[in-house]
Design a protein around this motif. Sequence first.
Motif, short mmCIF file in Angstrom:
data_model
loop_
_atom_site.label_atom_id
_atom_site.label_comp_id
_atom_site.label_asym_id
_atom_site.label_seq_id
_atom_site.Cartn_x
_atom_site.Cartn_y
_atom_site.Cartn_z
N VAL A 71 0.84 -1.20 0.00
CA VAL A 71 0.00 0.00 0.00
C VAL A 71 0.88 1.25 0.00
O VAL A 71 0.60 2.23 -0.69
CB VAL A 71 -0.93 -0.01 1.23
CG1 VAL A 71 -1.70 1.28 1.32
CG2 VAL A 71 -1.86 -1.19 1.18
N GLN A 225 -5.81 4.07 -6.10
CA GLN A 225 -5.71 4.27 -4.65
C GLN A 225 -6.98 3.79 -3.96
O GLN A 225 -6.94 3.10 -2.94
CB GLN A 225 -5.49 5.75 -4.33
CG GLN A 225 -4.05 6.20 -4.35
CD GLN A 225 -3.16 5.42 -3.39
OE1 GLN A 225 -2.65 4.38 -3.77
NE2 GLN A 225 -3.01 5.91 -2.18
N SER A 226 -8.11 4.10 -4.55
CA SER A 226 -9.38 3.67 -3.95
C SER A 226 -9.47 2.15 -3.95
O SER A 226 -9.88 1.53 -2.97
CB SER A 226 -10.55 4.27 -4.71
OG SER A 226 -10.30 5.63 -4.95
N ALA A 229 -7.66 0.78 -1.28
CA ALA A 229 -8.41 0.99 -0.04
C ALA A 229 -9.55 -0.01 0.08
O ALA A 229 -9.84 -0.53 1.15
CB ALA A 229 -8.96 2.41 -0.01
N ALA A 233 -11.49 -1.82 2.99
CA ALA A 233 -12.80 -1.28 3.36
C ALA A 233 -13.91 -2.31 3.12
O ALA A 233 -14.93 -2.31 3.79
CB ALA A 233 -13.08 -0.02 2.56
N TRP A 240 -11.46 -1.23 9.51
CA TRP A 240 -11.27 -1.05 8.06
C TRP A 240 -12.59 -0.74 7.37
O TRP A 240 -12.61 -0.11 6.32
CB TRP A 240 -10.69 -2.32 7.43
CG TRP A 240 -9.32 -2.68 7.83
CD1 TRP A 240 -8.45 -1.92 8.57
CD2 TRP A 240 -8.62 -3.89 7.52
NE1 TRP A 240 -7.29 -2.59 8.75
CE2 TRP A 240 -7.35 -3.79 8.11
CE3 TRP A 240 -8.96 -5.02 6.79
CZ2 TRP A 240 -6.42 -4.82 7.99
CZ3 TRP A 240 -8.02 -6.03 6.68
CH2 TRP A 240 -6.76 -5.92 7.28
N LEU A 245 -12.25 5.28 3.82
CA LEU A 245 -10.89 4.78 3.64
C LEU A 245 -10.29 5.19 2.29
O LEU A 245 -9.14 5.64 2.24
CB LEU A 245 -10.89 3.26 3.80
CG LEU A 245 -9.58 2.67 4.34
CD1 LEU A 245 -9.23 3.32 5.67
CD2 LEU A 245 -9.69 1.17 4.52
N PRO A 246 -11.04 5.08 1.16
CA PRO A 246 -10.43 5.51 -0.12
C PRO A 246 -9.91 6.93 -0.07
O PRO A 246 -8.78 7.21 -0.48
CB PRO A 246 -11.60 5.39 -1.10
CG PRO A 246 -12.47 4.34 -0.52
CD PRO A 246 -12.36 4.50 0.97
N HIS A 248 -8.90 8.58 2.49
CA HIS A 248 -7.68 8.57 3.31
C HIS A 248 -6.49 8.13 2.46
O HIS A 248 -5.43 8.75 2.49
CB HIS A 248 -7.89 7.61 4.48
CG HIS A 248 -6.74 7.56 5.45
ND1 HIS A 248 -6.87 7.92 6.77
CD2 HIS A 248 -5.45 7.20 5.28
CE1 HIS A 248 -5.70 7.80 7.37
NE2 HIS A 248 -4.82 7.34 6.49
N TYR A 249 -6.70 7.06 1.69
CA TYR A 249 -5.58 6.52 0.92
C TYR A 249 -5.16 7.49 -0.17
O TYR A 249 -3.97 7.67 -0.44
CB TYR A 249 -5.96 5.16 0.31
CG TYR A 249 -5.74 4.02 1.26
CD1 TYR A 249 -6.02 4.14 2.61
CD2 TYR A 249 -5.25 2.80 0.81
CE1 TYR A 249 -5.81 3.10 3.48
CE2 TYR A 249 -5.04 1.74 1.67
CZ TYR A 249 -5.33 1.90 3.01
OH TYR A 249 -5.12 0.86 3.87
N GLU A 305 -11.22 10.66 10.51
CA GLU A 305 -11.18 9.25 10.87
C GLU A 305 -11.71 9.04 12.28
O GLU A 305 -12.65 8.28 12.51
CB GLU A 305 -9.75 8.75 10.77
CG GLU A 305 -9.55 7.34 11.29
CD GLU A 305 -8.16 6.81 10.96
OE1 GLU A 305 -7.20 7.59 11.01
OE2 GLU A 305 -8.05 5.62 10.64
N ARG A 373 0.34 3.32 7.14
CA ARG A 373 -0.12 2.08 6.52
C ARG A 373 -0.06 0.94 7.53
O ARG A 373 -1.00 0.15 7.69
CB ARG A 373 0.77 1.72 5.32
CG ARG A 373 0.87 2.79 4.25
CD ARG A 373 -0.49 3.32 3.89
NE ARG A 373 -0.44 4.18 2.71
CZ ARG A 373 -1.25 5.20 2.53
NH1 ARG A 373 -2.13 5.51 3.45
NH2 ARG A 373 -1.19 5.92 1.41
#
Lengths: 439, 179, 977
Positions: A71, A225-226, A229, A233, A240, A245-246, A248-249, A305, A373
């Motif tokens: 990641v 990236q998503s 994630a 997720a 998770w 989450l996407p 965030h990533y 978050e 990560r």
Amino acid sequence: MTDSRVERSATEAARIPLSPRYGRGWLAALIASVLMVLVLAYVIAELVVAGIGIWGTNIPFVWGFDLSNYVWWIGLANGCSLFAAILVLRRHSLRTAINRFAEGLALFAVICAAIFPLFHLGRPWLFYWTFPYPATFQVWPQFRSPLTWDFWAIITHLIVTTMLWYVGLLPDLATLRDRARTPVARRVFGSFALGWRSSVRHWAFHQRAYRLVAIAVIPLALVIQSTVAFEFAITLVPSWHETRLPLHYVVSGLESGLGLILLAAAALRGSLRGIDRFIDDEDMNLIGKLLLANALVACLVYAGEVASALLAGPLMVEAILNRLVGHYAGLYWGAIALSVLLPQALWSSRMRRSNPAGILIGLGVIAGIWLDRLSIIVGGMQRDYLPSTWRIYAPTQPEWALFLGSIGLFAAMFLLLMRFLPVVSMSETRHDEYREASS
Amino acid sequence: MSRSDYGIVAEFASANGLLAATRAARDAGYRRLDAFAPFPLADVSVVLGHRTAVVPLIAATAAVVGGGLSYLAQYWMNAVDYPLNVGGRPLHSWPAFIPATIIVSALWLAAAAFLTMLFKCGLPRFSHPMFDVPGFERASDERFFLWVSSEDPAYEPRDVAALLQRQGAVAITRLEVTR
Amino acid sequence: MTGEEDDGRPSDVTGSGPCETRLWRSLEELAGSEEVRRFGGAEFPEAATPETIDRRALLNLMTASLALGGLTGCAVNRQPWGAPLLAQPRLAPQHTPGVPLIFATSLELDGLGRGVLVRSHDGRPVKIDGNPLHPASLGGTDVFMQAEVLSLYDPDRSTVPMAGGMRRSWDDASLYVTQLSHQFQANAGRGLHILLEPCASPTRDRLIALARQTLPEARWYFHAPLTDGNTHVATARVFGRPLDPVLDLMQADVILTLGGDPLGAGAGHIRYAADYAQRRHARDRPLPRLYSAETSPSLTGARADHRLALPPREIEALARQVLDLVRNAAPPPAAPQSLAAIIAGDLRRAGAGGLVVPGREQAADVQAIAHAINVELGAVNRTVRYVEPIIQASTDQSSSLLALAEAIGRGVVDTLLILGGNPAYDAPGDLEFADLIGRVPSSLHLSYYFDETSRVCRWHLPARHALESWGDLRAFDGTAGLRQPVTVPLVEAMTAEDVLAQLVGEAGDGHAHVQATWREVWGEEFDARWPTALEDGVIAGSAAPAASLAAPVGWSPPPAGPPVAAGYSMVVFAPDPSVWDGRFANNGWLQELPKPFTKQVWGNAALMASDTASALGLATGDIATFTHGGRTIEAPIWIMPGHAPDAVTMTLGYGRRAAGRQGSQRGFDAYPLRSSRELWALAGVTIAANGRRDALISTQHHHGMEGRDIVRVVPATGPVNWPVEPRRSMYPDYVYDGNAWGMSIDLDLCLGCNACVVACQAENNVPIVGPDEVAQGREMHWLRIDRYFAGVPDAPETYFQPVPCMHCEKAPCEVVCPVNATVHSSEGLNEMTYNRCVGTRTCSNNCPYKVRRFNWFNYNQKPPAAPDAVQNPEVTVRWRGVVEKCTYCVHRISTARIAAKMEGRPIRDGEVMTACQQACPTRAIVFGNINDPDSAVYRCRENPRSYELLKDLNTRPRTTYLARIAGLGRGSVGGTR
């Protein structure tokens, strides 16, 4: 006469990366990184022969360093290529300075990233079963799985990043061909230049294609990236299982990418005399500001978050609190310190312009995202549904070796890039200076 | 084995020189021209009338086709050819098929753009008469060239040479190829 | 001419004897052979090596080995031990190659028999289950019965006679034995001393009696570390002569256990557990009430309505009070009721339905008091019946190990025969028994392993495994059952009976000896009864009758001795739940079996209460030094919630020095601390931390439920009412017409005895991974038993929850697999396709129950792995890098489906039994078709106590649980459910 000035400096620009002024430092760095690559090779061999039991992973920690490093790398890659693509489209002056090695960094990062999902498999030699081909099983891959999406993501990322880099490189390859001193170099560069004749017609289509590839990169970087994630997720693991989450990533991935670019730029300025005419203070200033802005967004994401977790069910609250104060709290706070607090130094323009500071902050941000990560993956897995299964995970030597080895591979590729290919686009430089002159 | 005329190539010291010469050649009625420069020269290609809009068109089509194929493939494999009860989910779980679709269409988009470029530029082509022009290797560095093809209907070597001479060409070469 | 024909059993069984013998031997070799494993391995494409044999090569191999098998088959009949007998229990299918045979035989624990059915695939016994006809089993099993089959194939077992540390041929060995018999027949056995394990075997008793006649001067001793209890002393005090109590928990309404673990350990516990379960869920009667006073947590205590954690001396005090209160009138109601009064009150109210059960480790007085209370309540011959000692031989003190030690000390022992047992290891420390053996001029040890005792004896003879030998055993209630070989002997070896027979000069093999015994008993009925007895594994109506008791009312215990000085110095010894007295130390299944309370594996620890530990400045994992009478041992501490204060519990059987590759040097050895005068509880031990620590390996690290809805408990009375959340799913339902398999686990009946765990491991070839891997968190059990503590740490409620795969209808694991390696079957099973799995492990990530296991290494080829011979041929042996998990014993389902298809009928309810279900003594696990309203599992799911684990996730498990019923209030009236 203005034009002649353009020509001379353009020639210099072209000469810089290929000048024989690469001293012992470069050689030492190359040797060091090649040694790390050998370590990587050894660990991978051990992995294939003995099995991934040599890692510290277990039930429930079926993933540890493997996925978190993946990641991390993919985030770096997406960050770099997203940044580069935007510059290409914006026709921003910064692109002359940054693009070439930004694209290179992205490509190398993807290559390093690809190592981990491949060798984290229990049976790596069967990785191709995720590819839809008419197998003897007659069974197809399972496209509901985010891992299948990710398979496509990695392949695509590899191809498209390569194209972005290559298309940009094509004219310079022609230049190198034409200025090659030895027939061998001429032949090699020539074959990669595909017979580019710098015809204005070539240029016209080239510019179109370059921008289109860049356009393709932008959604790609975000979607990939998503997708990464989603691998987390989509699962039921409480910390998770979040739609945020996407985001965030993406944010933290871009930040790590910018950190890497800052690091590389500062390092280049520090190591190659004369290059600072092409990666000048203004460029550094701009990268610094972007990174700072990104860090602020990251701060927002971290806050979100906690907030969203506290609004969620008790299990998620417990999971998040455990990441904040539990066994792996150090990872979380390390991430905050390095990826949010450290970049605040960039408020000062002196910091933004100083190479050492650039190197330190770049490294810090990258390390911070790495901790983030690890905190998400390892810290997140520590608390799920049945307390009877709760355990602890700690990485083993081979895991560290694999991680450092991938860094060595990355470094080796970058060192070779800056030795054998122009780190700054020559044609872009010529173009810019022509435009400056003619305007 | 005869050596035949390929056209006249003039070398210029500056982009402006090339631009002027190109304009002049067009005005003089020459149609089969090509210009060479170490960096993109938009105005020159305007003069030469290059149409590049086809690239995005093809790329966009490719993106749509690629994405569609990817989605259909996923549907066919998981719902038609080998249907399996996976976690009690519907066979046609369309939301799960979308990420791969997007990714694959982006792949097709980029690939199509790149390949179209190569195709339209006739690349790769490793040998070309232009490379025989003395000093042409500087075309990728600091020099600018204009070529008038011998197949231009209005082609007449002496006139062309004269015209380019007037435009301040640094050097003029009559290019011949063996047929 | 083999041994079958002359026993006159029906020809359909015997006729095929000899040829079957050959067939077995050959297929056994075939199945064991390298090529075949590779051929089977070819099921994994990636395992296919260039030299994988093709079909022709395999055929050549088969023909070759069949031919060879024929030869060896002939050879078998020439062996001294004779040919194995083919027999089947009634209703077992006739043998066709590939279709497993089932044999009834008897296994021994504490010298008492437990009837089992052994499933043998083409001559290879691979699975042991309980014999429904046998009173000590009723079809249930415990971990030791299940694991016995692994010991059969133990590569570390002794294979050759040894003398003075040198390998010797069998000719030398039998020569030596013959010389002995001649020598002692000449001098009437003077100087011959024989040490045996106490064992309720009529044949052995007959041979011993014979030997006592022919060798009158020989001396006989009996020793087993766990059977030297005070039971006979106590019964002798109350009833005037030694007797054995046999419980009938079906009749019991109020039960008080004083130590011990009647439901969880010992030769009769399977039956007791089954009876208690049946009694507990008897429709028409109120719930029984179970009080347990015990020092260290036991399965019985965990099941009890009221558990009292008391150090030994307070258990005695309680017993005395209860006896007084039961005898005398109730105390004045004004006075606050003491616990003893409450218990006594309940017992009086229950009258003949009351029962007091003393543990064998309790002092003689305590046990005597317990029996006295039973007499007082009139419970004798209702809830408990007293029978003449099942094991006759070992009742008098002159035959104890102590006596033997003295004899050796006096130097009168010329020759010492130790037939079985391992006294050099498990004798009380104060005897220094290993040294004593060394002093004997000529000594012989017959044992299964070349163990601690074998090393100090002059001669060692390999012993037969129970599954290789003939014999007979009486169960805890006296019922006799036959033991027969279920395989050809894997190595040349003898049984204790063989040796005795040679001593007295009785001809013939084990088969003949046993037949001789029963000829005496049955006379001319023999020919009619023998085959039936063999097929049943039980001799009908042979249970011991209740002894006639001269009503001994009014016995009162001697005044209590001086109270032991308080202090953290009382050490209590207990058999280990995994290796018992140490005999199973080399059994990987048992070593890797998480102990019910600590979940510790591959070792033992000294258990103590947290107060005790903190007072000593000790924490879990600290190593402490225990000293008593100059004897010192070191043991790691384990803080055990619910352990009595002022006491330490040490389990025996670990710290083996010569157990084999798996069993040696694991845990600590408590025997050296044991005293021959105080076997079970040792006062005045000094305990000191020595600063070192031991990494104790456990499979569970969190012990509370964190307030989550995991194990549900419903009140004993009143309706169950928990919120019924509406079921909503975005996905349409799949319809499962036909069979839809489901399982229901009754947490009210589950005792946490682990039988299901070992059964699952044996049935499904679940690998043994070894201590290091378990420490890593990589144990492979498909079925685990989660243990949670609730309530106060000192006296917690203990809940056990077996967790197999839930086979969710909306399985989260399947959706995330990229390669379709785990999908749903048409009958709703969550199936794992091993050879499609690439090992991303993401399925385990997405399994909220964490029941999926991963092969981090090639566990089936690493040293602790079970031998290939014991692998169940119906289940794939998994390879490195693939995920595995519970399959609901899918191979049993398909076997049943095939049978049903051939008979053109649907599968009957109960026809498919999963391994765990079959093993469960209390029948807590029910499996079947949830579409069928008449099926047992359907009824379970309709039960108001039924609930789904982690229901909120809406995974729709096919495995459901029945909530545990809370303990009854003290002295309250029991409800029914």
